[in-house]
Design a protein around this motif. Structure first.
Motif: not given
Length: 245
Positions: A1-17
Motif C-alpha cells: 500500500m502506497a504511503e499517503k501524502t500528508r502535505i502537498k504543495i502545488e505551484s506555490a508562488y509568494k511575492c512581497f511587492g
C-alpha cells in the motif's frame, strides 16, 4: 500500500511587492516522512514553511494537509493549525507563564481540555523532552535549548499530524543544539511527519528521508541525503554545499 501524502504543495508562488520569494514550488511530503529544506539565506525556505499553516498567504498556488486545502478561502485555519505544529527559531514562549502553563494553554483554551487532563499530558511531554524538573519554571530562567524543548512540547500538546521546524537551532549556542536535535530525532523515529528548515547536516543524515535544496525561491534539487550531499546533480547545489559541508 502506497504511503499517503500528508502535505502537498502545488505551484506555490509568494511575492512581497516586486520580490518573488517563492517561485512555482511543488513538493509532497508522505505520512511519516522527514523532509529537510536547505538553501542560502533569502532562498524562500521559511516563507514556504510558514505558508503551510498560512502564517504567510500564497500569492498563487495551493497547499493541502491531508484532504484539507489550506489555501481555500473559507477554510477554518484554526483547525489546520491544530493539526500542524510549528517550532520557530526564537521559541515564542509566553514569558509570564511557566513551562507547564505554556504547554497547557492551547489544549485548554482551543480544545477545551480540562485542566487536570492538560496538565497530565504536559507532564508526559516534559518528561519526553527531558525537562520534568522544569514544569514550574518560567522561560527567562531556562537556557535557550531548554526553551526550545518547551516550545516543541507545546506544539506536541495539540497532537499534530505534522511538525514544522523553522531553523530551530540557529539561535542556540553550540552546546545546546544537540539536546534539541535529539528530541527531533526521537520524533522522527516515532514516525512524526516533519518538514524542517535547517543547516544541521548531521540531523539530515540521521533523520531525513529527502533533502530539498532551494535557491532564489525555486526548488533546484530534491534527493535523499546520501545522494544530495555526496553526488549532487546541479551546479548550484554543489556550490552551496561547498560552503556548509
Amino acid at each position: 500500500m502506497a504511503e499517503k501524502t500528508r502535505i502537498k504543495i502545488e505551484s506555490a508562488y509568494k511575492c512581497f511587492g516586486h520580490i518573488e520569494a517563492v517561485k512555482n514550488v511543488s513538493v509532497e511530503v508522505k505520512t511519516g516522512e522527514v523532509v529537510l529544506v536547505i538553501g542560502p539565506s533569502g532562498s524562500g525556505k521559511s516563507t514556504l514553511l510558514r505558508s503551510i499553516n498560512r502564517l504567510e498567504a500564497l500569492t498563487d498556488g495551493r497547499i493541502w494537509v491531508d484532504e484539507d486545502e489550506v489555501t481555500a478561502p473559507h477554510i477554518d485555519i484554526r483547525k489546520i493549525r491544530e493539526d500542524v505544529g510549528m517550532v520557530f527559531q526564537d521559541f515564542n514562549l509566553f514569558p509570564h507563564l511557566t513551562a507547564m502553563g505554556n504547554i497547557t494553554l492551547a489544549p485548554r483554551t482551543v480544545k477545551h481540555i480540562p485542566q487536570n487532563e492538560a496538565q497530565a499530558a504536559a507532564e508526559k511531554l516534559l518528561e519526553r523532552v527531558g525537562l520534568s524538573d522544569k514544569a514550574e519554571v518560567r522561560p527567562g530562567q531556562l537556557s535557550g535549548g531548554q526553551q526550545q524543548r518547551v516550545a516543541i512540547a507545546r506544539a506536541l500538546a495539540m497532537n499534530p499530524k505534522v511538525m514544522l521546524f523553522d531553523e530551530p537551532t540557529s539561535a542556540l549556542d553550540p552546546e545546546m543544539i544537540k539536546e534539541v536535535l535529539d528530541v527531533m530525532l526521537d520524533l522522527a523515529r516515532e514516525g512524526m511527519t516533519m518538514m524542517v528548515v535547517s543547516h544541521e547536516m548531521g540531523f539530515a543524515k540521521a533523520a531525513a528521508d529527502r533533502v530539498v535544496f532551494m535557491d532564489e525561491g525555486e526548488v533546484v534539487e530534491v534527493a535523499p541525503p546520501s545522494v544530495l550531499f555526496d553526488n549532487p546533480k546541479e551546479e548550484r547545489t554543489r556550490r552551496f554545499l561547498k560552503h556548509i559541508l
